[in-house]
Structures are given as C-alpha cells and as structure tokens.
Design a protein around this motif. Structure first.
Motif, PDB file in Angstrom:
ATOM      1  N   TYR A 541      15.763   3.548   5.598  1.00 58.90           N
ATOM      2  CA  TYR A 541      15.013   3.636   6.573  1.00 58.90           C
ATOM      3  C   TYR A 541      13.636   3.609   6.286  1.00 58.90           C
ATOM      4  N   SER A 542      13.409   3.821   5.023  1.00 58.95           N
ATOM      5  CA  SER A 542      11.886   3.853   4.791  1.00 58.95           C
ATOM      6  C   SER A 542      11.346   2.356   4.664  1.00 58.95           C
ATOM      7  N   TRP A 543      12.216   1.308   4.978  1.00 57.89           N
ATOM      8  CA  TRP A 543      11.762  -0.073   5.072  1.00 57.89           C
ATOM      9  C   TRP A 543      11.908  -0.496   6.263  1.00 57.89           C
ATOM     10  N   LEU A 544      12.387   0.117   7.425  1.00 54.81           N
ATOM     11  CA  LEU A 544      12.635  -0.451   8.686  1.00 54.81           C
ATOM     12  C   LEU A 544      11.552  -0.396   9.590  1.00 54.81           C
ATOM     13  N   ALA A 545      10.543  -1.249   9.182  1.00 50.25           N
ATOM     14  CA  ALA A 545       9.191  -1.580   9.781  1.00 50.25           C
ATOM     15  C   ALA A 545       8.892  -3.113   9.515  1.00 50.25           C
ATOM     16  N   PRO A 546       9.882  -4.009  10.031  1.00 52.03           N
ATOM     17  CA  PRO A 546       9.762  -5.318   9.835  1.00 52.03           C
ATOM     18  C   PRO A 546       8.538  -5.948  10.574  1.00 52.03           C
ATOM     19  N   HIS A 547       8.092  -5.048  11.664  1.00 56.30           N
ATOM     20  CA  HIS A 547       6.831  -5.357  12.590  1.00 56.30           C
ATOM     21  C   HIS A 547       5.583  -5.067  11.970  1.00 56.30           C
ATOM     22  N   ASP A 548       5.576  -4.312  10.907  1.00 56.49           N
ATOM     23  CA  ASP A 548       4.316  -3.718  10.317  1.00 56.49           C
ATOM     24  C   ASP A 548       4.237  -3.640   8.827  1.00 56.49           C
ATOM     25  N   TYR A 549       4.179  -5.065   8.358  1.00 57.51           N
ATOM     26  CA  TYR A 549       3.928  -5.073   6.795  1.00 57.51           C
ATOM     27  C   TYR A 549       2.773  -4.690   6.448  1.00 57.51           C
ATOM     28  N   SER A 550       1.660  -4.860   6.994  1.00 59.60           N
ATOM     29  CA  SER A 550       0.487  -4.341   6.682  1.00 59.60           C
ATOM     30  C   SER A 550       0.339  -2.754   6.651  1.00 59.60           C
ATOM     31  N   GLY A 551       1.134  -2.108   7.606  1.00 59.80           N
ATOM     32  CA  GLY A 551       1.191  -0.757   7.597  1.00 59.80           C
ATOM     33  C   GLY A 551       1.783  -0.039   6.485  1.00 59.80           C
ATOM     34  N   LEU A 552       3.009  -0.799   6.026  1.00 61.27           N
ATOM     35  CA  LEU A 552       3.746  -0.193   4.802  1.00 61.27           C
ATOM     36  C   LEU A 552       2.792  -0.416   3.710  1.00 61.27           C
ATOM     37  N   VAL A 553       2.035  -1.426   3.471  1.00 59.46           N
ATOM     38  CA  VAL A 553       1.320  -1.705   2.392  1.00 59.46           C
ATOM     39  C   VAL A 553       0.209  -0.704   2.360  1.00 59.46           C
ATOM     40  N   ARG A 559      -0.960  -3.674  -2.133  1.00 55.80           N
ATOM     41  CA  ARG A 559       0.234  -4.894  -2.387  1.00 55.80           C
ATOM     42  C   ARG A 559       1.119  -4.444  -3.448  1.00 55.80           C
ATOM     43  N   GLU A 560       0.253  -4.317  -4.547  1.00 54.71           N
ATOM     44  CA  GLU A 560       1.150  -3.998  -5.712  1.00 54.71           C
ATOM     45  C   GLU A 560       1.859  -2.614  -5.443  1.00 54.71           C
ATOM     46  N   GLY A 561       1.153  -1.669  -5.034  1.00 56.27           N
ATOM     47  CA  GLY A 561       1.976  -0.318  -4.772  1.00 56.27           C
ATOM     48  C   GLY A 561       3.404  -0.371  -3.888  1.00 56.27           C
ATOM     49  N   PHE A 562       3.165  -1.428  -2.899  1.00 49.52           N
ATOM     50  CA  PHE A 562       4.258  -1.838  -2.033  1.00 49.52           C
ATOM     51  C   PHE A 562       5.257  -2.394  -2.843  1.00 49.52           C
ATOM     52  N   VAL A 563       4.877  -3.319  -3.721  1.00 47.66           N
ATOM     53  CA  VAL A 563       5.853  -4.047  -4.464  1.00 47.66           C
ATOM     54  C   VAL A 563       6.704  -3.369  -5.225  1.00 47.66           C
ATOM     55  N   ALA A 564       5.956  -2.438  -6.105  1.00 48.05           N
ATOM     56  CA  ALA A 564       6.518  -1.459  -6.975  1.00 48.05           C
ATOM     57  C   ALA A 564       7.683  -0.585  -6.497  1.00 48.05           C
ATOM     58  N   ARG A 565       7.136  -0.020  -5.225  1.00 44.87           N
ATOM     59  CA  ARG A 565       7.991   0.756  -4.485  1.00 44.87           C
ATOM     60  C   ARG A 565       9.223  -0.129  -4.073  1.00 44.87           C
ATOM     61  N   LEU A 566       8.984  -1.330  -3.441  1.00 48.03           N
ATOM     62  CA  LEU A 566      10.162  -2.309  -3.070  1.00 48.03           C
ATOM     63  C   LEU A 566      11.128  -2.468  -4.192  1.00 48.03           C
ATOM     64  N   ASP A 567      10.351  -2.795  -5.403  1.00 52.32           N
ATOM     65  CA  ASP A 567      11.446  -2.732  -6.682  1.00 52.32           C
ATOM     66  C   ASP A 567      12.169  -1.670  -6.719  1.00 52.32           C
ATOM     67  N   SER A 568      11.817  -0.512  -6.642  1.00 51.03           N
ATOM     68  CA  SER A 568      12.489   0.787  -7.144  1.00 51.03           C
ATOM     69  C   SER A 568      13.740   0.940  -5.929  1.00 51.03           C
ATOM     70  N   ALA A 609       4.712 -10.309   0.526  1.00 50.58           N
ATOM     71  CA  ALA A 609       4.045  -9.619  -0.473  1.00 50.58           C
ATOM     72  C   ALA A 609       3.667 -10.766  -1.665  1.00 50.58           C
ATOM     73  N   GLU A 610       3.695 -12.173  -1.475  1.00 48.62           N
ATOM     74  CA  GLU A 610       3.399 -12.955  -2.362  1.00 48.62           C
ATOM     75  C   GLU A 610       4.081 -13.114  -3.698  1.00 48.62           C
ATOM     76  N   GLU A 611       5.537 -12.629  -3.549  1.00 44.23           N
ATOM     77  CA  GLU A 611       6.282 -12.742  -4.467  1.00 44.23           C
ATOM     78  C   GLU A 611       7.628 -13.379  -4.128  1.00 44.23           C
ATOM     79  N   PRO A 612       7.363 -14.502  -3.646  1.00 45.58           N
ATOM     80  CA  PRO A 612       8.875 -15.265  -2.948  1.00 45.58           C
ATOM     81  C   PRO A 612       9.806 -15.268  -4.021  1.00 45.58           C
ATOM     82  N   TYR A 613       9.652 -15.405  -5.197  1.00 47.49           N
ATOM     83  CA  TYR A 613      10.702 -15.687  -6.228  1.00 47.49           C
ATOM     84  C   TYR A 613      11.653 -14.468  -6.348  1.00 47.49           C
TER      85      TYR A 613
END
Length: 735
Positions: A541-553, A559-568, A609-613
């Motif tokens: 549920y920490s990721w259930l904000a598809p409408h607010d990417y910028s708010g999660l970042v 952006r880097e912190g967002f991606v690192a947390r998403l990786d986790s 987040a510019e890491e489409p791969y």
C-alpha cells in the motif's frame, strides 16, 4: 416439507409449442485455452457464453468453498447440474441460476454430498444423497461458445452453447423409459440461497418461471422461459420448501420433465433469461433463438468470439504465448454481463467488479470496445440515478458495496477524460461530484479529518488511498470539462493519502484521529479484511498512489531515493506475517504482489522514473512466471478480467498507470507484431528485433517520426497508425 405434483401429458392432451454462418478465415478461438485459471485460485468460469453475455452456461460442482466461486475447479469433477449464470474470477461466489441436470431413473432432489473416499460403496452412498454425477473430464470439450462433457452416472453426454440471453443444451440419452431433465431452482452456490421460485407449465414443451435468491446480491431476481425440443411425457413439480411471511406464500422447487428415449436420442432445452419478467424472457428467446439448430448456434457463438478476439491479431512463433494472450483477451470479455432485454432502448450491464477492473480492463475497453464502453458508462449513470451514487461492486441490480473506495467514479471519469460522449456528460459530472462529496463508507471522516483515521474504521488506509485515486480522477474529468475550481479542489484532496506516509519507517502506516501512529507496526503483517489495509500490507500500500508520482518522489527525497526504495520492494523478503493473512497476497516478487490489484501499476513507476529497462525486466519476469498455459496458470483470482487485462495491455507494450488519463506508459512488448482494430482503422504495433536478449526499448517511432516520450496518448492509438519499438540489448532511456 416436500410436495410432489405429477402430471401425465397423454391424459391432459396439452398442445406442444415445440418443433424440431459463415466462418472467419482465421479461427482465433482455437488459440484459447478456457481452462487457464480453472485451477489454483483463478476461479474462472468454464462453460459456454458469448462476449459480455447474460448467460454463462456451464457445470456447477458440489463444493461451495472459495476455490469454487465460479462453480468449477479443475481438481473436482462432480456436477450437480449446468447453471445458466456464473461469475468468473471473483473472490465471492453467487448466481448459479436455473440449473439443469439430465438424469435417468429415480433421484433425490438435492445438491448431494461428496463421497467420503473413492471406494464404490462410498460413491454409491454419496450419489444417493443427490442428483450429482461425476463428469468424465478426459472427454471434456471446452472452447469459446461451446462446452460438452459426459456424465458417468447416467451415461448421458451433455453439450451446451449460448446466445447473449439464451442457453441451448443438447443431451444425448441412453435407451430408457425414465429419462428426464430436472430444473433445479434450489441450488445456487457459495453465498447464494433461493428464497422463492416458481414454475408455470405453458404447454408440453414450455415452462416459464423465476428464481429469487439472496446472497452476495441481497435481492436477486431472474426470470426465465425454458423450452424442450420434444414434448415431455410427464412432469413432477417438487417443492422442497414452502413457507409464508406476512401472509405471502413462498416455495423453492424442482421441476422434472420426463421422457422415453431411444439409444443415442438427443433432447434439447433452451432457456432464456430476463431481469424483468417471464414475458421478456419469452421475447428474448423468440428474438435470439427461435429454432433448434444446435450446431449453427454453436458456430454463431464461435463467430461472435472470433469477431471480438480478432480485434487483436498477434504475430508470434511462441504458441504458448499466443494461447496465453488470446485466453487472457477472452477472459476480459466474460464480465461485465448483459443485464437488459432485447427490446431495451440500449444495452445495460451488470457484474461490475470495478475495484479490480478500473485499473486495466476498463482502459482496455476504451480501446477495443468503444460502443460497449458508452453503454457501460450509461449503465453506471442509471445506477447513480437509482441509488444516489455511482456503483462500487454492482451485481444483478444490487449494490454489494464490496471492496474499498469509489471505483465507479474512476471508470466514469476515465471515459469523460477520453472524450466519450455516448452518455449524458452533464449527468456524468453530477454523478462524479455527488458520489465523492457523499458521507458514506468513510467519506465523512475524510471531510472532517482530511483522511480516514485508523481508530475510526477498518481498512482505513485502503479506503482513503482509493478515494484519493478517485479524487484525482474527478480532478482530471473537471479539467476536461473546464471546471477549474473543482479540478483544484479534488486534486488537492487527492493528496490525503500523504497523511499515512511515515517518514520514519518510509511506509504507509495507520494513523489515528489525534495524529499519532499505529503501534506496534510491522510492514509484513496482514490480517484479511481486518486491519488498516485491504488484501495487502504496508509494503504494497505504500505504492498505491498511481496519480501522484511526484508526491512519492518528494516523500522519498529525490528520483534516486524513490528508485532505491522501489528497488527494495522487489528485493524484500517475501514472507507474510499473520495467522489470518490475506490469501489474495500472491504472485510475490519480494513484497510486490501481482496476484492482487493494488500492485498492478507499480512496475511502471520505473518508466516514470526514467529507468524503463527495470519495467521491462520485471514485466518479462511476470509474463513468464505468473501467466502460464496451464489450469493453474494464474497467480491469483482472475478478478472479472482484470488479471488478464493487465497481461493484454502490458504485452502490447503499454499500460495506463494514472486514473482517468490518456497516457499509456511504455513497458515491454511481448510480440513481434500486433494489429489492433480501433475506431480509426488499424493500429499496428511492431517490436523490431525483439528477442530474449533484445528485451529493451531503444527508440520509439510513431507513424514514421521519433516519439521522444515514455508514453503514447490514447488519441494516437484509436485513430490508427503504426507504433514501432526498436528493441535491443542495451538498457537505454530514449526520452
């Protein structure tokens, strides 16, 4: 109480009212394996239907537990009869109306019990408790629009096909003076329980009636006309329950139509259904299936499926992938189901599993089925006029209020934003705003506190986060309609979920009305439908904000912190803590749960987040790991087509992340070429050079020009054209 009324037609002399297409060049139905999802926890319908039909005619088994929500499970071959309505992929069972069972000899009019073991004595004792039979699954034939299976107890072969509102069955009997077809109006399944039923004998071939039941849908009413291809010699009407309430008489009944049959003789039965009346059911039958040509009806059903399946023509050498794709596309078109008669001003629908389907099935609908999309939105607006708010989970005229949030708002807003106009857009705006400004189901807490406090109601985080998504959808619709003040209000309110984001733990965490956090806190913990989340935990549920990417970042700092947390999320331990953990948390990669809807958008955050791969790597892992050409081929409930719609859209190479948006974000095309039939003609998708190694998008070409963007607009898809993904092995960012 059991009351039996027997009538011999030779004595009555009642007159009988009975009497005894071109194919597509490519048969897309041959690519469908309708049994995918019939094992495990897929809960898919197996039987005969046409796209979005009112009738789903297929077998219903004895068990009424969770994995039999559709009436069928690949682990079990018991059959109590063939019901004319079923759900597909849901987590709750209901319907199973107008169940027919061909039999030979005397039977007990009951659902029956399963054998205690596999000995002949145990089987005989169990079969004495009801009409049920084993089905010979080794000789089962199941394909879109047609189903057949032998019933071993009676030596009868049962076949069935359907039109939109009529089911047609053909039974091949042995030689017997005691052959019969029993119409069972008592037994549904799971939550469903009949409380009043009726038969009216019209003539020696025709019966009218109704079945009223309660269950998930609290007051379900279905009317029918049944007609046989030959006069029945006698009938028994068996009342297994009779009672009165406030002077009103009720009964629950079976009807046995008796025949003398020669060896191999075929008897057909057609059953038309209506949500309105027996007269309307008769009208539906005369309009859709006046004759008795079973084979032609089955061909017509196949062609109806071909017409819809051919809207996506896939080119691939991978036969399993092709089967998975077309089966997924097939599963997106069983529900919603038609819920109006042939003479209705426009087609209405029901079985709206909107908490699931607003995410992918409805966005797919806007591409492939624009006419139906207009009708479905118009249906939702009619529901709004009747109940004062848009539907949550609407089932056969009943609001079940199942699941959290206001998902009907998101579906309607999506249609408004995409420019659909086959409904009253002023009414649509009224419905959107009125529904979201209501005070039911926790909306009053949001207005008072700005969020739903976790000490005020269960599943507070889940409710509020879904309401936040709906608010964002209403804001997008307001933008489209030029209502700037409303857009600003709802967009601001869509940030309510931020109240749960705990900067200490970095998770969405329960928060009380005084602002304090829920303690103790375990992000791995799950308690099914009984904590702050719904069918999930803090990780999901920490990721259930598809409408607010910028708010999660912003929350994660960069952006880097967002991606690192998403990786986790994808590398976390896959354990789920709790004695009553939700069974819907399935299909795990780390703590990402593909088997349930709140996770379905998450991998596409990498594209944002510019890491489409990373999106591509995960999408391919999901394709191969969680979608298989097998009975247990899904990693969770099919959920009325949503699980399959995710695959269909993603395999095309894009997905709608944001609610009520025109942007479809790029991910991982799965096929060399796909031709989509869209409103403007053909939209061709090519993945040039695609292979296991060349899995990453290197560049995108739209209609001959470079597309330096991570998404494509809906308007570009539906007007037709050509989208080319140039694929390669390099982890590239082309935008």
């Amino acid at each position: 109480m059991k009351t039996i009324r027997t009538v011999i037609f030779a004595a009555l002399g009642i007159l009988a009212a009975c009497s005894p297409a071109a194919t597509s060049q490519e048969d897309f139905t041959s690519y469908v394996n309708v049994r995918i999802g019939s094992g495990g926890h897929g809960h898919v319908f197996v039987g005969a239907s046409v796209p979005f039909g009112a009738v789903q005619l297929g077998p219903t088994s004895i068990p009424q537990s969770w994995d039999w929500c559709s009436g069928y499970h690949s682990s079990d071959s018991t059959v109590i009869g063939f019901s004319h309505t079923h759900l597909s992929g849901t987590g709750i069972g209901d319907l199973f109306d107008i169940t027919l069972m061909p039999v030979v000899g005397a039977v007990r009019y009951s659902r029956g019990e399963e054998p205690k073991d596999s000995t002949p004595e145990a089987i005989a004792a169990a079969q004495a408790t009801g009409m049920w039979s084993y089905a010979d699954r080794t000789r089962e034939v199941a394909r879109p629009g047609y189903y057949s299976v032998p019933l071993t107890r009676y030596g009868i072969s049962a076949e069935m096909t359907a039109t939109t509102r009529v089911g047609l069955s053909r039974y091949t009997f042995p030689a017997s003076d005691s052959s019969a077809v029993v119409i069972d109006l008592e037994n549904g399944g799971c939550w469903d329980k009949a409380y009043d039923t009726k038969f009216t004998v019209v003539d020696s071939c025709t019966i009218d009636g109704y079945r009223f039941s309660t269950g998930w849908a609290k007051d379900q009413k279905i009317y029918f006309r049944a007609q046989f291809s030959k006069p029945f010699d006698s009938f028994d009407e068996v009342a297994v329950k009779e009672y009165a309430v406030d002077g009103q008489e009720y009964s629950v009944n079976y009807f046995r139509a008796g025949f003398r049959t020669a060896e191999g003789e075929q008897v057909m039965v057609k059953v038309a259904v209506s949500p309105v009346s027996e007269e309307k059911a008769a009208l539906n039958m005369s309009a859709e299936l006046p004759g008795w040509d079973f084979d032609a009806t089955a061909v017509a059903a196949r062609e109806a499926w071909n017409a819809e399946l051919s809207k996506a023509k896939v080119s691939t050498a991978d036969t399993d992938a092709r089967t998975i794709f077309y089966t997924a596309l097939y599963h997106t078109m069983i529900m919603p189901s038609t819920f109006s008669d042939v003479d209705a001003p426009r087609t209405e629908y029901t079985s709206f599993s909107l908490w699931d389907t607003y995410r992918a099935q409805m966005p797919l609908m806007t591409i492939l089925h624009p006419d139906r999309e207009n009708d479905m939105i118009a249906t939702m607006l009619e529901i709004y006029k009747r109940q004062g708010r848009l539907p949550v989970w609407h089932l056969v005229g009943n609001e079940t209020d199942c699941m959290v949030g206001n998902p009907g708002v998101i579906a309607v807003a999506d249609a408004v934003v995409k420019g659909f106009d086959g409904f009253d857009r002023d009414l649509a705006w009224e419905a959107l705003k009125t529904t979201m400004m209501g005070n039911t189901r926790g909306l009053d807490y949001r207005q008072k506190y700005g969020y739903i406090p976790s000490d005020k109601m269960l599943e507070s985080i889940a409710y509020d986060m879904e309401y936040a998504i709906a608010d964002a959808a209403v804001a997008a619709a307001a933008d489209r309609l030029g209502r700037s003040e409303d857009a600003e209000y709802f967009r601001n309110r869509s940030h309510s979920y931020r109240n749960y984001m705990d900067s200490t733990t970095l998770f969405a965490r329960g928060r009380f009305s005084d602002g304090s956090w829920r303690t103790p806190f375990n992000p791995y913990s799950s308690e099914h439908r009984a904590n702050d989340y719904c069918e999930g935990n803090a990780w999901q549920y920490s990721w259930l904000a598809p409408h607010d990417y910028s708010g999660l970042v912003d929350f994660y700092g960069s952006r880097e912190g967002f991606v690192a947390r998403l990786d986790s999320l994808f590398s976390a331990d896959s354990r789920i803590d709790g004695e009553d953990a939700s069974p819907d948390i399935s299909g795990l990669i780390g703590q990402y749960a593909h088997g349930n809807e709140p996770s379905h958008h998450v991998i596409y955050f990498y594209t944002m987040a510019e890491e489409p791969y990373k999106t591509a790597d995960l999408a391919r892992r999901i394709y191969s790991g969680f979608y298989k050409n097998a009975d247990d081929g899904l990693c969770g409930n099919e959920d009325a087509g949503q699980m399959s719609a995710w695959y269909v859209l993603s395999a095309l190479g894009f997905y709608e992340i944001e609610p009520a948006s025109t942007r479809y974000w790029f991910g991982a095309p799965a096929f060399d070429e796909v031709d989509l039939k869209v409103a403007g003609g053909t939209f061709k998708i090519k993945a040039s050079g695609l292979s296991d190694e060349n899995r990453y998008i290197q560049s995108v070409i739209l209609n001959g020009s470079p597309l330096v963007s991570p998404y494509i607009d809906y308007s570009e898809i539906i007007k037709g054209g050509e989208l080319v993904f140039r694929m390669g092995p390099e982890r590239t960012v082309w935008y």
